[in-house]
Structures are given as structure tokens and as C-alpha cells.
Design an enzyme around this catalytic site. Structure first.
Site: not given
Ligand code: AMP
Length: 196
Positions: A113
Site C-alpha cells: 500500500h
Molecule cells: P503500514 O502498514 O504501517 O504502512 O500502515 C497501515 C495503515 O493502514 C495505517 O495507516 C492504518 O491506520 C491503516 N489501516 C489499518 N487497518 C485499516 C483498514 N482496515 N482499512 C483502512 N486502513 C487501515
């Protein structure tokens, strides 16, 4: 909106039965849930981050399953470029103009992502030193830098040593002053961050 299902590229780690329902796999479900999409085409979807760390915080997700940065090679450069381009298109009319587009060196969520995050960092969900340092140190790898890495080495460099960056002292991302704690930092950036 495209109705295509996500397909497995054969690269990266597929979800096992054990991990399929785990919170860390939540982004896979988001790809299939059209109600969450703020943008969608044949190759990618864009959703709002569920716990935004700034006024505008989006996640760009490929429809093809790519588990993480380790699964990337040169063949992914067109997709990564498109992920950046679509995020830049989406955010160009936001009321905050300064954005960064990049990847966490060690993501917590499965499925590759790209974060598109406005630089005001004005959000109640931004709470911890770890949150702050993950977006303001080299832990946050700009999209352009990642694409350059793939162009020159054919893979993403090992960044496992970047975990130590999360415990560095808090520093304002604008003036670079060291700040003692998160409440002080949040007050400081309200005046220090200027969007021009
Ligand atoms: P990272 O994996 O550290 O790059 O960041 C993961 C991101 O996903 C974080 O900013 C979370 O706030 C976000 N996040 C976690 N769960 C969800 C979800 N189910 N839907 C959308 N965003 C999410």
C-alpha cells in the site's frame, strides 16, 4: 467502477488460513469492498486510511496481490508509477497542498500500500512517537525513491534495520527542532506548518 476481482500474481506471500481474518490482512478485504473506494480502476483502488494521521490520508492498493515490498521487482515499476500518479491526481484539489506519497519500510498491514498523506498531520488518530516517526523519518520511503531502487537494483533494499528509526527523538518535520512529547509537538506543528 471496475468489478474485477483481485488476482494472485504468484509473487509475495498468499494469505494462509491462519492469517486470513487477522486485522493485519484488512486491506485485502478493502480491495473487494466497493463502498470504501474513493477511486477504482482495473489496476488499483484508493481508500481512506481508517485511522488517518493527517487531514487527508489515503491508501493506494493494487488489485493484484502483492504482499509487501520484498515481492517487488522491475516488472512492477509501471504499476507503482500508476499508483503514485493516481494518488497525485486525487489529492491535487485537496485544501492542503503539501503531500507526501510513500511506503513504510516495515509495514504492519499485508498487501502492498502506498500512503498519500497531507503534511499538516492534523488528526486525533496521530497519537504516538511511532506514528510520527513512521511518517517523518527515513522509515517513510518516498514513492520516487522506491521506484529508483527498483530501476537500479531490480529489488527493494533490505530495510529491516529501519525499525530503530521509530524510537528516535521527536522532531518537527518543518523546522527540525527536537520536541519533548506528542502533545507539545501537535501544538507546535499547528503554527510551524505552513501550506505554501
Ligand atoms: P503500514 O502498514 O504501517 O504502512 O500502515 C497501515 C495503515 O493502514 C495505517 O495507516 C492504518 O491506520 C491503516 N489501516 C489499518 N487497518 C485499516 C483498514 N482496515 N482499512 C483502512 N486502513 C487501515
Amino acid at each position: 467502477m471496475s468489478k474485477r476481482k483481485i488476482v494472485d500474481s504468484g509473487k509475495g506471500e498468499p494469505q494462509s488460513k491462519k492469517t486470513a481474518g487477522h486485522w493485519s490482512q484488512g486491506l485485502y478485504a478493502a480491495v473487494s469492498d466497493e463502498s470504501l473506494h474513493v477511486y477504482s480502476d482495473d489496476d488499483l483502488v484508493i481508500i481512506k486510511d481508517k485511522y488517518p494521521k493527517a487531514k487527508y490520508h489515503y491508501l493506494v492498493l493494487p488489485k493484484v496481490k502483492i504482499a509487501n515490498l520484498k515481492a517487488l521487482d522491475k516488472s512492477h515499476i509501471p504499476l507503482l508509477t500508476k499508483m503514485y500518479d493516481r494518488a497525485a491526481d486525487l489529492t491535487k484539489d485537496c485544501s492542503v497542498k503539501k503531500f507526501r506519497y510513500g511506503y513504510h519500510a516495515i509495514p504492519s498491514m499485508g498487501l502492498l500500500h502506498l500512503h498519500a498523506i497531507s503534511q499538516d498531520f492534523n488528526s486525533p488518530s496521530l497519537k504516538t512517537k511511532k506514528h510520527w516517526n513512521s511518517f517523518t523519518t527515513d522509515y517513510f520511503v518516498d514513492s520516487h525513491k522506491l521506484i529508483e531502487m527498483l530501476k537500479s537494483h531490480g529489488k527493494v533494499n533490505d530495510m529491516s534495520h529501519h525499525s530503530k528509526l521509530l524510537s528516535e527523538d521527536l522532531r518537527c518535520h518543518v523546522c527540525k527542532t527536537t520536541i519533548k512529547n506528542m502533545p507539545t509537538l501537535k501544538t507546535h506543528i499547528q503554527t510551524c506548518f505552513k501550506d505554501s
